[in-house]
Motif scaffolding. Sequence first.
Motif, PDB file in Angstrom:
ATOM      1  N   ARG B   8       0.834  -1.216   0.000  1.00 52.29           N
ATOM      2  CA  ARG B   8       0.000   0.000   0.000  1.00 52.29           C
ATOM      3  C   ARG B   8       0.863   1.258   0.000  1.00 52.29           C
ATOM      4  O   ARG B   8       0.566   2.228  -0.687  1.00 52.29           O
ATOM      5  CB  ARG B   8      -0.896   0.017   1.234  1.00 52.29           C
ATOM      6  CG  ARG B   8      -2.039  -0.971   1.127  1.00 52.29           C
ATOM      7  CD  ARG B   8      -2.988  -0.821   2.290  1.00 52.29           C
ATOM      8  NE  ARG B   8      -4.254  -1.455   2.003  1.00 52.29           N
ATOM      9  CZ  ARG B   8      -5.390  -1.152   2.622  1.00 52.29           C
ATOM     10  NH1 ARG B   8      -5.395  -0.226   3.548  1.00 52.29           N
ATOM     11  NH2 ARG B   8      -6.502  -1.769   2.317  1.00 52.29           N
ATOM     12  N   GLU B   9       1.944   1.204   0.789  1.00 53.78           N
ATOM     13  CA  GLU B   9       2.849   2.366   0.844  1.00 53.78           C
ATOM     14  C   GLU B   9       3.509   2.606  -0.510  1.00 53.78           C
ATOM     15  O   GLU B   9       3.842   3.739  -0.865  1.00 53.78           O
ATOM     16  CB  GLU B   9       3.937   2.150   1.906  1.00 53.78           C
ATOM     17  CG  GLU B   9       3.440   2.052   3.344  1.00 53.78           C
ATOM     18  CD  GLU B   9       2.890   3.371   3.869  1.00 53.78           C
ATOM     19  OE1 GLU B   9       3.294   4.423   3.340  1.00 53.78           O
ATOM     20  OE2 GLU B   9       2.047   3.342   4.783  1.00 53.78           O
ATOM     21  N   ILE B  11       2.219   2.044  -3.472  1.00 51.41           N
ATOM     22  CA  ILE B  11       1.317   2.345  -4.600  1.00 51.41           C
ATOM     23  C   ILE B  11       1.540   3.740  -5.199  1.00 51.41           C
ATOM     24  O   ILE B  11       1.622   3.880  -6.422  1.00 51.41           O
ATOM     25  CB  ILE B  11      -0.161   2.114  -4.196  1.00 51.41           C
ATOM     26  CG1 ILE B  11      -0.424   0.603  -4.085  1.00 51.41           C
ATOM     27  CG2 ILE B  11      -1.120   2.729  -5.221  1.00 51.41           C
ATOM     28  CD1 ILE B  11      -1.835   0.250  -3.616  1.00 51.41           C
ATOM     29  N   LEU B  15       2.383   4.313  -9.058  1.00 49.41           N
ATOM     30  CA  LEU B  15       1.578   5.132  -9.979  1.00 49.41           C
ATOM     31  C   LEU B  15       2.419   6.224 -10.630  1.00 49.41           C
ATOM     32  O   LEU B  15       2.205   6.583 -11.785  1.00 49.41           O
ATOM     33  CB  LEU B  15       0.406   5.781  -9.220  1.00 49.41           C
ATOM     34  CG  LEU B  15      -0.657   4.832  -8.651  1.00 49.41           C
ATOM     35  CD1 LEU B  15      -1.744   5.621  -7.950  1.00 49.41           C
ATOM     36  CD2 LEU B  15      -1.258   3.959  -9.738  1.00 49.41           C
ATOM     37  N   GLU B  42      -4.869  -2.429  -8.702  1.00 49.98           N
ATOM     38  CA  GLU B  42      -5.687  -2.235  -9.912  1.00 49.98           C
ATOM     39  C   GLU B  42      -6.694  -1.099  -9.726  1.00 49.98           C
ATOM     40  O   GLU B  42      -6.922  -0.288 -10.620  1.00 49.98           O
ATOM     41  CB  GLU B  42      -6.434  -3.532 -10.251  1.00 49.98           C
ATOM     42  CG  GLU B  42      -5.531  -4.589 -10.886  1.00 49.98           C
ATOM     43  CD  GLU B  42      -6.235  -5.936 -11.053  1.00 49.98           C
ATOM     44  OE1 GLU B  42      -5.546  -6.895 -11.421  1.00 49.98           O
ATOM     45  OE2 GLU B  42      -7.463  -6.012 -10.801  1.00 49.98           O
ATOM     46  N   THR B  43      -7.270  -1.066  -8.517  1.00 44.57           N
ATOM     47  CA  THR B  43      -8.255  -0.003  -8.235  1.00 44.57           C
ATOM     48  C   THR B  43      -7.587   1.365  -8.245  1.00 44.57           C
ATOM     49  O   THR B  43      -8.128   2.330  -8.805  1.00 44.57           O
ATOM     50  CB  THR B  43      -8.919  -0.258  -6.860  1.00 44.57           C
ATOM     51  OG1 THR B  43      -9.602  -1.501  -6.926  1.00 44.57           O
ATOM     52  CG2 THR B  43      -9.901   0.839  -6.514  1.00 44.57           C
ATOM     53  N   ALA B  44      -6.411   1.435  -7.627  1.00 46.97           N
ATOM     54  CA  ALA B  44      -5.700   2.729  -7.589  1.00 46.97           C
ATOM     55  C   ALA B  44      -5.380   3.199  -9.003  1.00 46.97           C
ATOM     56  O   ALA B  44      -5.541   4.383  -9.332  1.00 46.97           O
ATOM     57  CB  ALA B  44      -4.425   2.598  -6.765  1.00 46.97           C
TER      58      ALA B  44
END
Lengths: 193, 200
Positions: B8-9, B11, B15, B42-44
């Motif tokens: 998560r960190e 992401i 991106l 994928e959502t991000a």
Amino acid sequence: MTAATLALHHDTGTGEATAPRTVDPDVSTAAAGDDRAFERLYRLHVGRIHALALRLAADSDDAERLTQDVFVRAWERLGSFRGDSAFGTWLHRLAVNLILSDRRSAWRRTRRVVPKADLEEEMAASLPVNVGDRLDLDAAIAMLPPGARTVFVLHDVEGYEHAEIAGLTGVAVGTSKAQLFRARRLLREVLDR
Amino acid sequence: MNDCRDVREAIPSLLAGNLGPETRAQLDAHLARCQACRDDVETAIWVGERTRALPRAIAPARDLWTGIAPRLGRRTRRFAAPWWGLAAAAIVLMALSSAATVALVRRTVQPDPGGFAQLELGFQNAARELGEVYRESRGTLAPGTRAVLERNLEVIERALAEARAALDADPSNRALEAVVVAAYKRKIAFLERASAFGES
């Protein structure tokens, strides 16, 4: 509109002055009390501030009222603008603070009559169906629960860091991150239907 | 990268395309075995692509300025020329104007070489004091306003210098003395008005 270099020097606390910053002449003229210059600044920045207010407040009437409040507050505080940042940045930060403060009051009032869980159910039930373009993304953002919406707008749309959001909203950094993932998931669920 | 928290960190860097090859390989290895993190990434990416297309500015449906303008009260200025400074300057100006008139009228009857020098000294002191008041307030003026004021002041000072030079060349010329006095009065009146800009 041309920019002019003003004798606005940054106070470093040591009595030394740094290089002068280029400032929009309308900013200094408005700071001197010229409301026509301030109107030009309003025309230049109103779209950006209104977009922010619309996304954070999720209500067009509230967004218009908040946009007006932001510019009135900016006028009142313009004398304290020292040119340490761009005027647009200063105005944006002022807007975020004012809008979040207003929203906190509004949410407190709402929660007295509608329990939080009900708000989320209401949001889930009212999300749009078969949407895909950018306008519908705005509509979906408007229907996010307030906490998730605030974090999503500030982080993903406006580019704030979680630590800044935590400072602005009073939530923990971890909560801000969790709200962001929740917001993204909710948006995808709705928009990808 | 075994921890879902690490993913998560990572992401935002993913991106932004800022992940190094080694970290990227670790991330890919984790994603290959973790459905939840795969969904998050994928959502991000999916939401991020749509968010980037959002307009930064949205014009309000109506002109909000009409509701703002009446609420703009008079703001306290960062600098205002001290009232006592301007009042004192005004008194000096009035006194000098009267003295100049009396002196010039008298000099048409009887020459008084010391009188004009004293009068001029008074004008010079008044101009210097008002100049200081203006210099203190000029920082609060808009650049355009300041430029206009200072261009005008240059014109007045040039006229004064030319009149003074003419009087130096012809010291007994009473008409030139009157021109010099008029130029001083113009300069003082101008500085007085320019200083008042700082509090208007």
